[in-house]
Motif scaffolding. Structure first.
Motif, PDB file in Angstrom:
ATOM      1  N   ASN A  31       0.821  -1.215   0.000  1.00  0.00           N
ATOM      2  CA  ASN A  31       0.000   0.000   0.000  1.00  0.00           C
ATOM      3  C   ASN A  31       0.854   1.263   0.000  1.00  0.00           C
ATOM      4  OD1 ASN A  31      -2.859  -0.508  -0.085  1.00  0.00           O
ATOM      5  ND2 ASN A  31      -2.667  -1.537   1.887  1.00  0.00           N
ATOM      6  N   GLU A  32       2.057   1.157   0.550  1.00  0.00           N
ATOM      7  CA  GLU A  32       2.960   2.317   0.561  1.00  0.00           C
ATOM      8  C   GLU A  32       3.346   2.746  -0.851  1.00  0.00           C
ATOM      9  OE1 GLU A  32       6.411   2.254   3.035  1.00  0.00           O
ATOM     10  OE2 GLU A  32       5.367   1.295   4.705  1.00  0.00           O
ATOM     11  N   LEU A  33       3.271   1.824  -1.799  1.00  0.00           N
ATOM     12  CA  LEU A  33       3.659   2.137  -3.167  1.00  0.00           C
ATOM     13  C   LEU A  33       2.728   3.161  -3.814  1.00  0.00           C
ATOM     14  CD1 LEU A  33       4.553  -1.475  -4.336  1.00  0.00           C
ATOM     15  CD2 LEU A  33       6.152   0.379  -3.847  1.00  0.00           C
ATOM     16  N   ALA A  34       1.560   3.355  -3.223  1.00  0.00           N
ATOM     17  CA  ALA A  34       0.614   4.347  -3.756  1.00  0.00           C
ATOM     18  C   ALA A  34       0.905   5.746  -3.222  1.00  0.00           C
ATOM     19  CB  ALA A  34      -0.812   3.945  -3.404  1.00  0.00           C
ATOM     20  N   LEU A  35       1.810   5.845  -2.241  1.00  0.00           N
ATOM     21  CA  LEU A  35       2.115   7.142  -1.638  1.00  0.00           C
ATOM     22  C   LEU A  35       3.031   7.957  -2.548  1.00  0.00           C
ATOM     23  CD1 LEU A  35       2.826   5.955   2.030  1.00  0.00           C
ATOM     24  CD2 LEU A  35       0.697   6.939   1.130  1.00  0.00           C
ATOM     25  N   ASN A  97       9.170  -6.557  -5.531  1.00  0.00           N
ATOM     26  CA  ASN A  97      10.460  -6.669  -6.219  1.00  0.00           C
ATOM     27  C   ASN A  97      10.353  -6.349  -7.705  1.00  0.00           C
ATOM     28  OD1 ASN A  97      11.671  -7.378  -3.838  1.00  0.00           O
ATOM     29  ND2 ASN A  97      11.906  -9.539  -4.317  1.00  0.00           N
ATOM     30  N   LEU A  98       9.301  -6.849  -8.354  1.00  0.00           N
ATOM     31  CA  LEU A  98       9.137  -6.603  -9.784  1.00  0.00           C
ATOM     32  C   LEU A  98       8.852  -5.133 -10.072  1.00  0.00           C
ATOM     33  CD1 LEU A  98       7.038  -9.741 -10.792  1.00  0.00           C
ATOM     34  CD2 LEU A  98       9.404  -9.257 -11.447  1.00  0.00           C
ATOM     35  N   LEU A  99       8.027  -4.509  -9.245  1.00  0.00           N
ATOM     36  CA  LEU A  99       7.750  -3.086  -9.437  1.00  0.00           C
ATOM     37  C   LEU A  99       9.030  -2.265  -9.351  1.00  0.00           C
ATOM     38  CD1 LEU A  99       4.447  -2.662  -7.374  1.00  0.00           C
ATOM     39  CD2 LEU A  99       4.694  -2.344  -9.837  1.00  0.00           C
ATOM     40  N   TYR A 100       9.888  -2.645  -8.410  1.00  0.00           N
ATOM     41  CA  TYR A 100      11.158  -1.925  -8.250  1.00  0.00           C
ATOM     42  C   TYR A 100      12.131  -2.236  -9.390  1.00  0.00           C
ATOM     43  CZ  TYR A 100      15.892  -1.025  -6.549  1.00  0.00           C
ATOM     44  OH  TYR A 100      17.198  -0.633  -6.450  1.00  0.00           O
ATOM     45  N   LEU A 101      12.337  -3.525  -9.650  1.00  0.00           N
ATOM     46  CA  LEU A 101      13.332  -3.921 -10.658  1.00  0.00           C
ATOM     47  C   LEU A 101      12.949  -3.460 -12.064  1.00  0.00           C
ATOM     48  CD1 LEU A 101      14.063  -7.532  -9.343  1.00  0.00           C
ATOM     49  CD2 LEU A 101      15.589  -5.554  -9.192  1.00  0.00           C
ATOM     50  N   TYR A 102      11.660  -3.469 -12.351  1.00  0.00           N
ATOM     51  CA  TYR A 102      11.206  -3.040 -13.672  1.00  0.00           C
ATOM     52  C   TYR A 102      11.040  -1.521 -13.778  1.00  0.00           C
ATOM     53  CZ  TYR A 102      10.105  -7.883 -15.072  1.00  0.00           C
ATOM     54  OH  TYR A 102      10.170  -9.208 -15.409  1.00  0.00           O
ATOM     55  N   GLY A 103      11.189  -0.822 -12.665  1.00  0.00           N
ATOM     56  CA  GLY A 103      11.062   0.637 -12.694  1.00  0.00           C
ATOM     57  C   GLY A 103       9.657   1.129 -12.985  1.00  0.00           C
ATOM     58  N   LEU A 104       8.653   0.318 -12.655  1.00  0.00           N
ATOM     59  CA  LEU A 104       7.278   0.678 -13.015  1.00  0.00           C
ATOM     60  C   LEU A 104       6.729   1.836 -12.190  1.00  0.00           C
ATOM     61  CD1 LEU A 104       5.807  -2.900 -13.545  1.00  0.00           C
ATOM     62  CD2 LEU A 104       6.260  -1.172 -15.290  1.00  0.00           C
ATOM     63  N   THR A 105       7.281   2.054 -11.001  1.00  0.00           N
ATOM     64  CA  THR A 105       6.770   3.156 -10.186  1.00  0.00           C
ATOM     65  C   THR A 105       7.231   4.514 -10.720  1.00  0.00           C
ATOM     66  OG1 THR A 105       8.638   2.816  -8.689  1.00  0.00           O
ATOM     67  CG2 THR A 105       6.531   1.820  -8.070  1.00  0.00           C
ATOM     68  N   LYS A 106       8.079   4.500 -11.753  1.00  0.00           N
ATOM     69  CA  LYS A 106       8.496   5.759 -12.387  1.00  0.00           C
ATOM     70  C   LYS A 106       7.447   6.260 -13.374  1.00  0.00           C
ATOM     71  CE  LYS A 106      13.410   4.615 -11.928  1.00  0.00           C
ATOM     72  NZ  LYS A 106      14.654   4.223 -12.643  1.00  0.00           N
ATOM     73  N   LEU A 107       6.455   5.407 -13.651  1.00  0.00           N
ATOM     74  CA  LEU A 107       5.348   5.848 -14.506  1.00  0.00           C
ATOM     75  C   LEU A 107       4.581   6.968 -13.784  1.00  0.00           C
ATOM     76  CD1 LEU A 107       3.957   2.360 -15.552  1.00  0.00           C
ATOM     77  CD2 LEU A 107       5.206   3.933 -17.029  1.00  0.00           C
ATOM     78  N   PRO A 108       3.875   7.830 -14.548  1.00  0.00           N
ATOM     79  CA  PRO A 108       3.080   8.880 -13.896  1.00  0.00           C
ATOM     80  C   PRO A 108       2.164   8.331 -12.800  1.00  0.00           C
ATOM     81  CG  PRO A 108       3.127   9.209 -16.265  1.00  0.00           C
ATOM     82  CD  PRO A 108       3.797   7.886 -16.011  1.00  0.00           C
ATOM     83  N   LYS A 178       5.816  -6.035 -18.647  1.00  0.00           N
ATOM     84  CA  LYS A 178       6.262  -5.896 -17.258  1.00  0.00           C
ATOM     85  C   LYS A 178       5.075  -5.871 -16.294  1.00  0.00           C
ATOM     86  CE  LYS A 178      10.469  -3.241 -18.378  1.00  0.00           C
ATOM     87  NZ  LYS A 178      11.108  -1.899 -18.306  1.00  0.00           N
ATOM     88  N   MET A 179       4.067  -5.056 -16.631  1.00  0.00           N
ATOM     89  CA  MET A 179       2.919  -4.935 -15.728  1.00  0.00           C
ATOM     90  C   MET A 179       2.071  -6.201 -15.706  1.00  0.00           C
ATOM     91  SD  MET A 179       1.583  -1.048 -15.389  1.00  0.00           S
ATOM     92  CE  MET A 179       1.124  -0.627 -17.056  1.00  0.00           C
ATOM     93  N   LYS A 180       2.064  -6.927 -16.825  1.00  0.00           N
ATOM     94  CA  LYS A 180       1.315  -8.196 -16.855  1.00  0.00           C
ATOM     95  C   LYS A 180       1.927  -9.180 -15.856  1.00  0.00           C
ATOM     96  CE  LYS A 180      -1.278 -11.579 -18.699  1.00  0.00           C
ATOM     97  NZ  LYS A 180      -0.693 -12.801 -18.150  1.00  0.00           N
ATOM     98  N   GLU A 181       3.255  -9.187 -15.740  1.00  0.00           N
ATOM     99  CA  GLU A 181       3.897 -10.084 -14.787  1.00  0.00           C
ATOM    100  C   GLU A 181       3.543  -9.704 -13.346  1.00  0.00           C
ATOM    101  OE1 GLU A 181       8.325 -12.000 -13.916  1.00  0.00           O
ATOM    102  OE2 GLU A 181       8.013 -10.703 -15.659  1.00  0.00           O
ATOM    103  N   VAL A 182       3.505  -8.405 -13.073  1.00  0.00           N
ATOM    104  CA  VAL A 182       3.095  -7.943 -11.740  1.00  0.00           C
ATOM    105  C   VAL A 182       1.637  -8.309 -11.481  1.00  0.00           C
ATOM    106  CG1 VAL A 182       2.736  -5.913 -10.272  1.00  0.00           C
ATOM    107  CG2 VAL A 182       4.765  -6.050 -11.735  1.00  0.00           C
TER     108      VAL A 182
END
Length: 208
Positions: A31-35, A97-108, A178-182
């Motif tokens: 849930n912290e990933l939404a902050l 781990n996948l969100l971090y390694l794939y850099g997906l949280t850098k999306l808007p 990437k997002m499909k794997e998550v």
């Protein structure tokens, strides 16, 4: 009066409870990933720490099974429940781990449906943590597995809508992969919570 020839072995219930509490910690971290301005690497590393602790609990449970002559309920059910709780934590860790390694949280922003899946997981985790101590008495558990099943259906719906969004053309092909794997790990975690609940139901029926 009903007599039981099985020991009141509190250690097993304590281990199940600790494992389930780690699942709550895991979903809280997701849930912290939404902050805004979240330190994704920190979240990922803390998820790994929780997962390692869950592994230790699972190994402790297996050792307890092997060193106990008469267990509170069927040995196979204890093993299965412990293994399934550990499976959920594995999926939660994989998401972070996948969100971090794939850099997906850098999306808007991450898709709304992804946050909806995390919300479902958070509810499932809390229900599971509340239910584990009740294994000792085998009372008041039916509402737990019914609600977990309902939430799993909500998770399936959110997962399907997430797939629709991913394949809508909104994202480039590599981001979709990437997002499909998550998304698959999130859906697997939802399913694993249901497997835990189904096992609890099986145990409760056997012990009734």
């Amino acid at each position: 009066m009903k007599f039981s020839f099985r020991p009141n072995e509190g250690a097993f219930y304590e281990l199940f409870t600790r494992a389930a509490q780690n699942l709550v910690r895991g979903t809280e971290l997701l849930n912290e990933l939404a902050l805004p301005d979240v330190e994704v690497q920190s979240v990922s590393e803390r998820l790994t720490e929780v997962e390692h602790d869950s592994d230790k609990i699972t190994h402790e449970l297996y050792k307890k099974i092997n060193s106990t002559f008469v267990t509170p309920f069927d040995r196979e059910d204890i093993y299965r429940l412990g293994s399934l709780l550990d499976d959920v934590m594995d999926h939660l860790e994989a998401v972070g781990n996948l969100l971090y390694l794939y850099g997906l949280t850098k999306l808007p922003s991450l898709p709304r449906e992804m946050h909806e899946l995390v919300h479902v997981l958070d509810q499932q985790a809390k229900l599971t943590a509340e239910a584990m101590p009740r294994l000792k008495s085998m009372k008041d558990l039916e509402d737990y597995w019914i609600e977990i099943n309902r939430l799993e259906n909500d998770g399936d719906q959110a997962y399907r809508m997430l797939l629709v969004r991913l394949f809508s053309g909104e994202y480039d092909a590599l981001t979709v992969l990437k997002m499909k794997e998550v998304a698959d790990e999130l859906e697997a975690a939802c399913d694993s919570f249901e497997h835990v609940a189904n096992t609890v139901e099986t145990i409760a029926v056997k012990e009734s």
